[in-house]
Design an enzyme around this catalytic site. Structure first.
Site, PDB file in Angstrom:
ATOM      1  N   GLU A  13       8.630  -4.892  10.592  1.00  0.00           N
ATOM      2  CA  GLU A  13       9.134  -3.600  10.103  1.00  0.00           C
ATOM      3  C   GLU A  13       9.716  -2.742  11.228  1.00  0.00           C
ATOM      4  O   GLU A  13       9.089  -2.555  12.280  1.00  0.00           O
ATOM      5  CB  GLU A  13       7.998  -2.827   9.398  1.00  0.00           C
ATOM      6  CG  GLU A  13       8.459  -1.456   8.913  1.00  0.00           C
ATOM      7  CD  GLU A  13       7.596  -0.822   7.832  1.00  0.00           C
ATOM      8  OE1 GLU A  13       6.641  -1.472   7.369  1.00  0.00           O
ATOM      9  OE2 GLU A  13       7.891   0.326   7.463  1.00  0.00           O
ATOM     10  N   ASP A  27       0.835  -1.211   0.000  1.00  0.00           N
ATOM     11  CA  ASP A  27       0.000   0.000   0.000  1.00  0.00           C
ATOM     12  C   ASP A  27       0.866   1.257   0.000  1.00  0.00           C
ATOM     13  O   ASP A  27       0.348   2.382  -0.056  1.00  0.00           O
ATOM     14  CB  ASP A  27      -1.029  -0.002   1.137  1.00  0.00           C
ATOM     15  CG  ASP A  27      -0.388  -0.068   2.515  1.00  0.00           C
ATOM     16  OD1 ASP A  27       0.845  -0.164   2.603  1.00  0.00           O
ATOM     17  OD2 ASP A  27      -1.151  -0.015   3.505  1.00  0.00           O
ATOM     18  N   ASP A  47      -1.403  -5.837  -0.251  1.00  0.00           N
ATOM     19  CA  ASP A  47      -1.797  -5.258   1.032  1.00  0.00           C
ATOM     20  C   ASP A  47      -3.297  -5.013   1.051  1.00  0.00           C
ATOM     21  O   ASP A  47      -3.863  -4.532   0.050  1.00  0.00           O
ATOM     22  CB  ASP A  47      -1.104  -3.898   1.223  1.00  0.00           C
ATOM     23  CG  ASP A  47       0.139  -3.992   2.076  1.00  0.00           C
ATOM     24  OD1 ASP A  47       0.180  -4.842   2.993  1.00  0.00           O
ATOM     25  OD2 ASP A  47       1.086  -3.225   1.812  1.00  0.00           O
ATOM     26  N   LYS A 104      -1.836  -9.170   2.726  1.00  0.00           N
ATOM     27  CA  LYS A 104      -1.046  -8.766   3.898  1.00  0.00           C
ATOM     28  C   LYS A 104      -1.861  -7.773   4.726  1.00  0.00           C
ATOM     29  O   LYS A 104      -2.501  -6.877   4.148  1.00  0.00           O
ATOM     30  CB  LYS A 104       0.284  -8.141   3.466  1.00  0.00           C
ATOM     31  CG  LYS A 104       1.136  -7.672   4.656  1.00  0.00           C
ATOM     32  CD  LYS A 104       2.576  -7.415   4.281  1.00  0.00           C
ATOM     33  CE  LYS A 104       2.831  -6.082   3.634  1.00  0.00           C
ATOM     34  NZ  LYS A 104       2.487  -4.910   4.462  1.00  0.00           N
TER      35      LYS A 104
HETATM   36  O1  KIV Z   1       3.433  -1.107   1.594  1.00  0.00           O
HETATM   37  C1  KIV Z   1       4.569  -1.596   1.549  1.00  0.00           C
HETATM   38  O2  KIV Z   1       5.334  -1.312   0.623  1.00  0.00           O
HETATM   39  C2  KIV Z   1       4.954  -2.517   2.612  1.00  0.00           C
HETATM   40  C3  KIV Z   1       6.316  -3.020   2.713  1.00  0.00           C
HETATM   41  C4  KIV Z   1       7.449  -2.326   2.280  1.00  0.00           C
HETATM   42  C5  KIV Z   1       6.530  -4.072   3.670  1.00  0.00           C
HETATM   43  O3  KIV Z   1       4.137  -2.853   3.394  1.00  0.00           O
END
Ligand code: KIV
Length: 310
Positions: free
Chosen positions: A200, A62, A101, A131
């Protein structure tokens, strides 16, 4: 336009890597082979992620919100926008496992809404898993998604979707209580069925401890070198921008300079009239045909002075 979808060339051998599965990721963790995950936001970046046989997972992160759409934060991204971009990424993805995401707000109202929204990402966009950022408060959602067959990658530590509540993008788990909280979240999410988890912005010691405590692959971003794998944002890796660079980012290319130089050279060539070249970069018409055309327009050609109006 000169850019056309690539034609499948039967003489080009397919990328010699089978589709990466959850089982394959478990095997990589087991053999202590670091897992490589990279974000993608559209068809070209998806092709780039698939161009190496060493990439294991492509994530439609995201971070799409800031990197591609110019929003100030990920919280502004809608599910429709994510579906639209994930579809393009799916069209360009070959062997990497494809994860998207779930945007902020798309899994918070109820478990059934979360399932409906995840189903959209699987069915409409063609992703293979989703995710979710969060800890113990989202285990019901993780459990249900897993039960209905949608693989879930968890995301603990710094949760960018909660940057306001966290008072900014800060390293998490630096205190005893903070570290214990992240570990408890990680264990609860594993227990709820997550097949993997992003960790993270936590101290490297904590990244290693979580990796040792859970039995699923951990993918670190700013979590040190001892997680099961690493993830970075595509544009950070490629150096497409020159703004703030987090400590954990390494630029592996400098696309911004290459790109900006290309734009400058193109604009200069247009301005000074050297582009396009009248021979090499232009089409021509048969002279007789051209004369006939001019005649049909009422223009009388005197050779050597073609194009003059009568
Ligand atoms: O949104 C994203 O790019 C992420 C990662 C870098 C883990 O969640």
């Amino acid at each position: 336009m000169s850019v056309r979808p690539p034609v499948k060339d039967p003489t080009t051998p397919p990328i010699p890597r089978k589709k990466v599965t959850i089982q394959a990721l478990r095997a990589l963790r087991q053999s202590k082979t670091p897992i490589a995950m990279l974000t993608a936001y559209d068809y070209p970046s998806a092709l780039a992620c698939s161009s190496s046989t060493l990439t294991d997972i492509t994530l439609v992160g995201d971070s799409l919100a800031q990197v591609c759409l110019g929003y100030a934060s990920t919280t502004q991204l809608t599910l429709d926008e994510m579906v639209h971009h994930a579809k393009a990424v799916a069209r360009g993805t070959t062997h990497p496992l494809l994860i998207a995401d779930m945007p902020f707000g798309s899994y918070h109202t109820s478990v059934s809404d979360a399932v409906a929204n995840a189903v959209r990402l699987v069915r409409e966009a063609g992703v293979e898993g989703v995710k979710l950022e969060g800890g113990r408060e989202i285990v019901d959602v993780v459990r249900k998604l897993t039960e209905v067959g949608i693989p879930v990658m968890a995301h603990v530590g710094l949760l960018p979707q909660r940057h306001s509540a966290l008072s900014g993008y800060k390293v998490q788990g630096r205190s005893v209580e903070g570290a214990r909280r992240v570990v408890r979240d990680a264990l609860a999410l594993e227990e709820a069925g997550a097949f993997s988890m992003v960790v993270e912005a936590v101290p490297k010691e904590l990244g290693r401890y979580i990796t040792e405590r859970v039995r699923i692959p951990t993918i670190g971003i700013g979590a040190g070198p001892w997680t099961s794998g690493q993830v970075l944002v595509f544009d950070d890796v490629m150096g497409t921008w020159s703004g703030h660079k987090a400590k954990f980012v390494r630029r592996f290319a400098n696309m911004k300079d290459v790109r900006d130089t290309g734009v400058q050279r193109y604009a200069e060539a247009v301005r000074d009239g050297t582009f396009p070249d009248a021979e090499a970069e232009s089409y021509a018409m048969d002279e007789t045909e051209w004369d006939k055309f001019l005649h049909s327009e009422g223009i009388h050609v005197q050779r050597g002075n073609a194009g003059d109006r009568a």
